[in-house]
Write a protein that holds these residues in place. Structure first.
Motif, mmCIF file in Angstrom:
data_model
loop_
_atom_site.group_PDB
_atom_site.id
_atom_site.type_symbol
_atom_site.label_atom_id
_atom_site.label_comp_id
_atom_site.label_asym_id
_atom_site.label_seq_id
_atom_site.Cartn_x
_atom_site.Cartn_y
_atom_site.Cartn_z
ATOM 1 N N SER A 157 0.825 -1.213 0.000
ATOM 2 C CA SER A 157 0.000 0.000 0.000
ATOM 3 C C SER A 157 0.860 1.263 0.000
ATOM 4 O O SER A 157 0.420 2.319 -0.456
ATOM 5 C CB SER A 157 -0.927 0.008 1.217
ATOM 6 O OG SER A 157 -0.166 -0.062 2.410
ATOM 7 N N ALA A 158 2.075 1.153 0.512
ATOM 8 C CA ALA A 158 3.010 2.289 0.524
ATOM 9 C C ALA A 158 4.408 1.722 0.302
ATOM 10 O O ALA A 158 5.046 1.219 1.221
ATOM 11 C CB ALA A 158 2.931 3.045 1.834
ATOM 12 N N VAL A 159 4.864 1.804 -0.931
ATOM 13 C CA VAL A 159 6.073 1.100 -1.346
ATOM 14 C C VAL A 159 7.295 1.554 -0.563
ATOM 15 O O VAL A 159 8.113 0.743 -0.123
ATOM 16 C CB VAL A 159 6.308 1.283 -2.863
ATOM 17 C CG1 VAL A 159 7.576 0.561 -3.299
ATOM 18 C CG2 VAL A 159 5.116 0.774 -3.649
ATOM 19 N N ALA A 160 7.453 2.849 -0.381
ATOM 20 C CA ALA A 160 8.631 3.364 0.320
ATOM 21 C C ALA A 160 8.652 2.903 1.773
ATOM 22 O O ALA A 160 9.723 2.626 2.330
ATOM 23 C CB ALA A 160 8.670 4.886 0.250
ATOM 24 N N VAL A 161 7.481 2.810 2.405
ATOM 25 C CA VAL A 161 7.412 2.343 3.791
ATOM 26 C C VAL A 161 7.807 0.880 3.870
ATOM 27 O O VAL A 161 8.561 0.471 4.776
ATOM 28 C CB VAL A 161 5.994 2.567 4.363
ATOM 29 C CG1 VAL A 161 5.884 1.971 5.756
ATOM 30 C CG2 VAL A 161 5.680 4.058 4.404
ATOM 31 N N THR A 162 7.335 0.072 2.914
ATOM 32 C CA THR A 162 7.733 -1.335 2.856
ATOM 33 C C THR A 162 9.241 -1.461 2.672
ATOM 34 O O THR A 162 9.901 -2.282 3.324
ATOM 35 C CB THR A 162 7.005 -2.056 1.704
ATOM 36 O OG1 THR A 162 5.593 -1.912 1.878
ATOM 37 C CG2 THR A 162 7.356 -3.535 1.682
ATOM 38 N N PHE A 163 9.801 -0.646 1.792
ATOM 39 C CA PHE A 163 11.248 -0.632 1.568
ATOM 40 C C PHE A 163 11.984 -0.280 2.865
ATOM 41 O O PHE A 163 12.966 -0.933 3.241
ATOM 42 C CB PHE A 163 11.592 0.381 0.474
ATOM 43 C CG PHE A 163 13.063 0.495 0.172
ATOM 44 C CD1 PHE A 163 13.649 -0.310 -0.795
ATOM 45 C CD2 PHE A 163 13.860 1.409 0.846
ATOM 46 C CE1 PHE A 163 15.005 -0.214 -1.078
ATOM 47 C CE2 PHE A 163 15.209 1.522 0.577
ATOM 48 C CZ PHE A 163 15.790 0.705 -0.388
ATOM 49 N N GLY A 164 11.502 0.745 3.564
ATOM 50 C CA GLY A 164 12.129 1.162 4.807
ATOM 51 C C GLY A 164 12.076 0.090 5.878
ATOM 52 O O GLY A 164 13.056 -0.133 6.603
ATOM 53 N N ASP A 165 10.931 -0.599 5.979
ATOM 54 C CA ASP A 165 10.786 -1.669 6.974
ATOM 55 C C ASP A 165 11.789 -2.788 6.734
ATOM 56 O O ASP A 165 12.281 -3.416 7.687
ATOM 57 C CB ASP A 165 9.362 -2.225 6.941
ATOM 58 C CG ASP A 165 8.342 -1.231 7.486
ATOM 59 O OD1 ASP A 165 8.752 -0.303 8.210
ATOM 60 O OD2 ASP A 165 7.143 -1.374 7.162
ATOM 61 N N ARG A 166 12.122 -3.052 5.468
ATOM 62 C CA ARG A 166 13.016 -4.169 5.150
ATOM 63 C C ARG A 166 14.494 -3.785 5.167
ATOM 64 O O ARG A 166 15.343 -4.638 5.417
ATOM 65 C CB ARG A 166 12.662 -4.730 3.768
ATOM 66 C CG ARG A 166 11.285 -5.345 3.705
ATOM 67 C CD ARG A 166 11.061 -6.054 2.389
ATOM 68 N NE ARG A 166 9.716 -6.610 2.303
ATOM 69 C CZ ARG A 166 9.294 -7.403 1.311
ATOM 70 N NH1 ARG A 166 10.121 -7.696 0.325
ATOM 71 N NH2 ARG A 166 8.061 -7.862 1.308
ATOM 72 N N VAL A 167 14.778 -2.530 4.885
ATOM 73 C CA VAL A 167 16.180 -2.127 4.680
ATOM 74 C C VAL A 167 16.698 -1.206 5.782
ATOM 75 O O VAL A 167 17.863 -1.310 6.182
ATOM 76 C CB VAL A 167 16.343 -1.440 3.309
ATOM 77 C CG1 VAL A 167 17.767 -0.949 3.100
ATOM 78 C CG2 VAL A 167 15.938 -2.380 2.188
ATOM 79 N N LEU A 168 15.861 -0.327 6.302
ATOM 80 C CA LEU A 168 16.336 0.724 7.192
ATOM 81 C C LEU A 168 16.065 0.455 8.666
ATOM 82 O O LEU A 168 16.294 1.328 9.506
ATOM 83 C CB LEU A 168 15.696 2.066 6.796
ATOM 84 C CG LEU A 168 15.961 2.533 5.363
ATOM 85 C CD1 LEU A 168 15.228 3.837 5.081
ATOM 86 C CD2 LEU A 168 17.456 2.698 5.109
ATOM 87 N N TYR A 169 15.565 -0.718 9.005
ATOM 88 C CA TYR A 169 15.323 -1.052 10.409
ATOM 89 C C TYR A 169 16.644 -0.940 11.181
ATOM 90 O O TYR A 169 17.683 -1.383 10.683
ATOM 91 C CB TYR A 169 14.760 -2.475 10.522
ATOM 92 C CG TYR A 169 14.374 -2.862 11.928
ATOM 93 C CD1 TYR A 169 13.136 -2.489 12.445
ATOM 94 C CD2 TYR A 169 15.260 -3.577 12.736
ATOM 95 C CE1 TYR A 169 12.792 -2.834 13.733
ATOM 96 C CE2 TYR A 169 14.911 -3.919 14.028
ATOM 97 C CZ TYR A 169 13.682 -3.545 14.529
ATOM 98 O OH TYR A 169 13.328 -3.868 15.815
#
Length: 492
Positions: free
Chosen positions: A293-305
């Protein structure tokens, strides 16, 4: 549309028509000041173009293109097309150095009626509803951290959106320089998160995370209509490339800074968009991207944690900056249309103290607040998007027409006429593609609304009806006293 408003005081004191606003002329002429430099111009282009789209929903381009390869190519091609359109606007903006963008160019090429229909549609629907949608997106992301386990209540989102509209409108009413500083700050903020995403993507690719980009063209869409719709959605994310033309009168050295800001700003956005999409594909398969639903948020959850919270924060910054740019330019269109008599005259007045188009900015902000009240205005703006591309096409056609009808005009920037022809043809296709692919009654309703403006045009603008003047004269005088605004000294 009306006359008889309070005029500025003469140097010898008030005359019979003067109001109590001023007894001494200000040091600066009461007109829009040239306060926008090159950096602020680039920030306005970049800051308005990069809103929430690239962070939230690039999946529409992937959905219609069918595969990773054509998806990335379409993002790049959309940037090329936006640059071509903006170069056409650079010629128009340096040839006709009036604010108002399409409005001023359509007026020069096709006359009063076409320009009026553009201002009617854009001032009443396109600009304020776009402002409302951007602030609703901002409100959703700004309120999300306070509701970690559920979606924020609709009333909270709408109240926060209304607050954002009031703050942004207030900033723009106070000072052009202050609005420019706000734009520069939020543009810098959104570029920071884009750089973070791009660098993270490059690191992941260096680590061999390229599986999702193998066989990149497998399953590509072959339908001409599907590719057209992919372009349509990609170009929506690029919308805003024409924003600088709305404020030509406020640019320092417009002959240099207008084309220079365009050739720096739009390619910068294109490079950002392409690399951000590549970064998304390093951690998400096409099916995962489509389900997000929000691509950048999904990216952040996987990479920037564990600092994934930075993504929604910077998306909120991005949307706030985009809303500020939208408000800044929308006020100038209302101002120019009022100056030409296509909107009520009060909209063309300038703040005596702030040198901003205060009434036009307030009018746009009030309309935007009304537009956040319905349950879903995204549908409305989607149906009106075809009208926006119709006006883009008419504007580039105006450039072609004026090559033959206005050879006397000086052209500091002159683009090959084939570029204007390509943008005109693409605009025609983008107008017709969604209607042909999925014809709906709403497109007819939008067309009827656009032409319904003629009901007001003929009695109020063309005939200049006396009864309208009598009604508007006292209203204008009271509003002028209330807001401390006066007619601009620049009337050409």
């Amino acid at each position: 549309m009306e006359t008889g408003s309070i005029s500025k005081a003469s140097e010898n004191g008030p005359t019979d028509n003067d109001g109590p606003l001023e007894k001494k002329r200000p040091e600066k002429a009461t007109m829009l000041q040239q306060d926008i430099g090159l950096l602020s111009g680039i920030s306005l282009i970049v800051g308005t173009m990069i809103g929430s789209g690239i962070f939230i929903s690039p999946k529409s381009v992937l959905l219609y293109s069918g595969a990773v390869g054509p998806c990335v190519l379409i993002w790049a091609a959309c940037g090329v097309l936006a640059t071509m359109g903006a170069l056409c606007y650079a010629e128009l903006g340096t040839m006709i150095t009036k604010s108002g963008a399409e409005y001023s160019y359509l007026m020069e090429a096709f006359g009063s009626i076409v320009a009026y229909l553009y201002s009617w549609t854009t001032v009443m629907v396109l600009k304020p509803s776009s402002f409302a949608i951007i602030t609703l997106s901002f409100a959703e992301y700004a309120s999300a951290p306070f509701y970690p386990d559920c979606s924020p209540p609709l009333v909270v989102i709408k109240c926060l959106s209304a607050a954002a509209i009031i703050i942004i409108t207030g900033v723009n009413c106070l000072s052009v320089k202050l609005a420019s500083y706000v734009q520069n700050f939020f543009t810098g903020a959104k570029l920071i998160i884009i750089i973070i995403i791009v660098v993270a993507g490059i690191v992941l690719m260096a680590q061999g995370k390229t599986k999702n980009m193998s066989n990149a063209f497998e399953g590509s869409a072959t339908s001409f209509g599907a590719i057209g719709l992919a372009f349509y959605n990609g170009l929506w994310a690029y919308d805003g490339w024409n924003q600088l033309n709305f404020i030509t009168e406020e640019l320092k050295n417009p002959y240099r800074n207008l084309p220079l800001a365009i050739v720096i700003g739009i390619p910068l956005v294109t490079v950002c968009y392409v690399f951000v999409n590549i970064a998304y594909f390093t951690v998400m398969t096409p099916s995962e991207l489509l389900s997000s639903s929000a691509v950048a948020v999904t990216f952040g959850d996987r990479v920037l944690y564990p600092v994934a919270w930075l993504v929604p924060l910077f998306v909120a910054f991005s949307t706030f900056g985009s809303a500020n740019g939208s408000c800044f330019t929308a006020g100038r269109l209302s101002y120019v249309a009022g100056r030409e008599g296509h909107m009520v005259k009060i909209l063309s007045y300038i703040s005596l103290k702030r040198y901003t188009p205060l009434p036009a900015l307030l009018f746009n902000g009030i309309l935007a607040i009304f537009y956040i009240m319905p349950a879903d205005i995204n549908t409305l703006i989607n149906y009106f998007s075809f009208a926006q591309w119709a006006f883009y096409g008419l504007t580039t056609l105006a450039l072609i027409v004026m090559r033959f009808t206005r050879k006397d005009l000086d052209r500091p920037v002159k683009v090959p006429i084939v570029i204007a022809g390509i943008v005109t043809l693409v605009s025609c296709y983008l107008v017709l593609a969604p209607i042909i692919d999925k014809p709906e009654w709403e497109y007819l309703y939008c067309t009827i609304f656009i032409f319904s403006g003629l009901i007001l045009y003929f009695p109020l603008v063309y005939k200049k009806a006396n009864w309208a003047r009598k009604i508007m004269r006292p209203i204008t005088m009271h509003l002028q006293l209330l807001m401390e605004v006066v007619p601009s000294e620049k009337t050409e």
